[in-house]
Design a protein around this motif. Structure first.
Motif, mmCIF file in Angstrom:
data_model
loop_
_atom_site.group_PDB
_atom_site.id
_atom_site.type_symbol
_atom_site.label_atom_id
_atom_site.label_comp_id
_atom_site.label_asym_id
_atom_site.label_seq_id
_atom_site.Cartn_x
_atom_site.Cartn_y
_atom_site.Cartn_z
ATOM 1 N N LYS A 35 0.752 -1.149 0.119
ATOM 2 C CA LYS A 35 0.179 -0.016 -0.100
ATOM 3 C C LYS A 35 0.773 1.362 -0.122
ATOM 4 N N ALA A 36 1.956 1.278 0.838
ATOM 5 C CA ALA A 36 2.840 2.322 0.888
ATOM 6 C C ALA A 36 3.501 2.549 -0.574
ATOM 7 N N ALA A 37 3.941 1.531 -1.161
ATOM 8 C CA ALA A 37 4.778 1.719 -2.293
ATOM 9 C C ALA A 37 3.663 2.122 -3.376
ATOM 10 N N MET A 38 2.334 1.591 -3.453
ATOM 11 C CA MET A 38 1.450 2.024 -4.570
ATOM 12 C C MET A 38 1.089 3.607 -4.127
ATOM 13 N N ALA A 39 0.766 4.110 -2.967
ATOM 14 C CA ALA A 39 0.736 5.328 -2.761
ATOM 15 C C ALA A 39 1.984 6.305 -3.224
#
Length: 154
Positions: A35-39
């Motif tokens: 989720k952090a990488a996609m954000a």
């Protein structure tokens, strides 16, 4: 052989190496990291005021573009990107005219890796030009890992 000449590993081996390094992690930790990488990737979405339908279409195309490239792999993309098997995943001669400017504006590291695809395959482009009696480089109409012509037989 083409990727080895270009100085990068096979994508399958890279995926296997990554799998080996994360397979013992907890799913919740992997999900949070994902989720952090996609954000981070999605931080440069495109806003279109007053036309929600157009904004959805543009951002869907942008998402497909972003998921088709990686900053750490100098590879190109097909017109359909990774979400489908359009054109067998081959890259066309004009990909830098249509997709690359958007990457350069919003994702310069990804744009650099995408342009590296052509740079790493300039030997194949020089050979193609020479085979036609020309000097310089002639990139193929449709290419894959090697940078050589990859038009399917008719």
């Amino acid at each position: 052989p083409g990727l080895a000449k270009a100085g990068i590993g096979w994508p399958l081996q890279a995926a296997l190496n990554e799998w080996a390094s994360i397979k013992l992690e907890k799913p919740s930790a992997l999900y949070s990291e994902h989720k952090a990488a996609m954000a981070h990737v999605w931080r440069a979405g495109i806003e279109i005021e007053g036309n929600k339908e157009l904004a959805m279409k543009v951002n869907s195309s942008w998402w497909n573009l972003l998921t088709s490239y990686r900053a750490d792999q100098p590879l190109s993309s097909s017109p359909g990107g990774l979400p489908n098997n359009c054109y067998s995943g081959h890259s066309f001669w004009d990909v830098e005219q249509f997709m690359w400017p958007n990457l350069l504006l919003f994702q310069p590291a990804i744009a650099e890796a995408a342009l590296e695809y052509r740079y790493a395959r300039r030997g194949a482009a020089e050979a193609k030009a020479a085979s036609g009696g020309y000097r310089g480089m002639q990139f193929p109409w449709e290419s894959a890992f090697t940078g050589e012509e990859a038009i399917p037989p008719v």
